[in-house]
Design a protein around this motif. Structure first.
Motif, PDB file in Angstrom:
ATOM      1  N   ASP A 117       4.804  -5.962   3.457  1.00  0.00           N
ATOM      2  CA  ASP A 117       5.866  -6.424   2.567  1.00  0.00           C
ATOM      3  C   ASP A 117       6.053  -5.370   1.475  1.00  0.00           C
ATOM      4  N   PHE A 118       7.264  -4.818   1.371  1.00  0.00           N
ATOM      5  CA  PHE A 118       7.579  -3.815   0.362  1.00  0.00           C
ATOM      6  C   PHE A 118       8.539  -4.422  -0.647  1.00  0.00           C
TER       7      PHE A 118
ATOM      8  N   THR B   7       2.397  -4.848   0.103  1.00  0.00           N
ATOM      9  CA  THR B   7       1.356  -5.839   0.311  1.00  0.00           C
ATOM     10  C   THR B   7       1.134  -5.985   1.810  1.00  0.00           C
ATOM     11  N   ASP B   8      -0.118  -5.970   2.220  1.00  0.00           N
ATOM     12  CA  ASP B   8      -0.504  -6.207   3.611  1.00  0.00           C
ATOM     13  C   ASP B   8      -0.958  -7.647   3.748  1.00  0.00           C
TER      14      ASP B   8
ATOM     15  N   LEU C 178      -8.156  -2.644   5.754  1.00  0.00           N
ATOM     16  CA  LEU C 178      -6.898  -2.650   5.002  1.00  0.00           C
ATOM     17  C   LEU C 178      -7.008  -1.855   3.706  1.00  0.00           C
ATOM     18  N   VAL C 179      -8.125  -1.946   3.030  1.00  0.00           N
ATOM     19  CA  VAL C 179      -8.316  -1.186   1.786  1.00  0.00           C
ATOM     20  C   VAL C 179      -8.278   0.312   2.079  1.00  0.00           C
TER      21      VAL C 179
ATOM     22  N   ARG D 278      -1.366   5.419   0.163  1.00  0.00           N
ATOM     23  CA  ARG D 278      -1.062   5.752  -1.238  1.00  0.00           C
ATOM     24  C   ARG D 278      -1.207   7.253  -1.480  1.00  0.00           C
ATOM     25  N   ARG D 279      -2.307   7.825  -0.995  1.00  0.00           N
ATOM     26  CA  ARG D 279      -2.505   9.273  -1.166  1.00  0.00           C
ATOM     27  C   ARG D 279      -1.388  10.070  -0.504  1.00  0.00           C
TER      28      ARG D 279
END
Length: 67
Positions: free
Chosen positions: A13-14, A24-25, A53-54, A61-62
């Motif tokens: 979800d973006f 969000t996953d 997921l983390v 993100r990177r």
């Protein structure tokens, strides 16, 4: 798609909030083997999926911040 799990649903979800994109996953699954699968979820699978997921979110993100 063939899988070890009886069922799996993975949603990305973006949303834009204040000019920032938030992802969000959501991951839902049903382990095989009935009660043994439930026990495996409690002992190991839930933690493994959360860690997966983390790690994935950190990698995404990177990659996004390099651009």
């Amino acid at each position: 798609v063939k899988s070890t799990f009886r069922a799996m649903r993975h949603i990305h979800d973006f949303r834009e909030i204040g000019g920032v994109t938030i992802m969000t996953d959501a991951l839902e699954w049903t382990s095989p083997f009935g009660p043994l699968g439930v026990l495996a979820d409690l002992v190991a699978v839930k933690r493994h999926m959360r860690d997966f997921l983390v790690r994935k979110q950190g990698n995404l993100r990177r990659m996004a911040e390099r651009r």
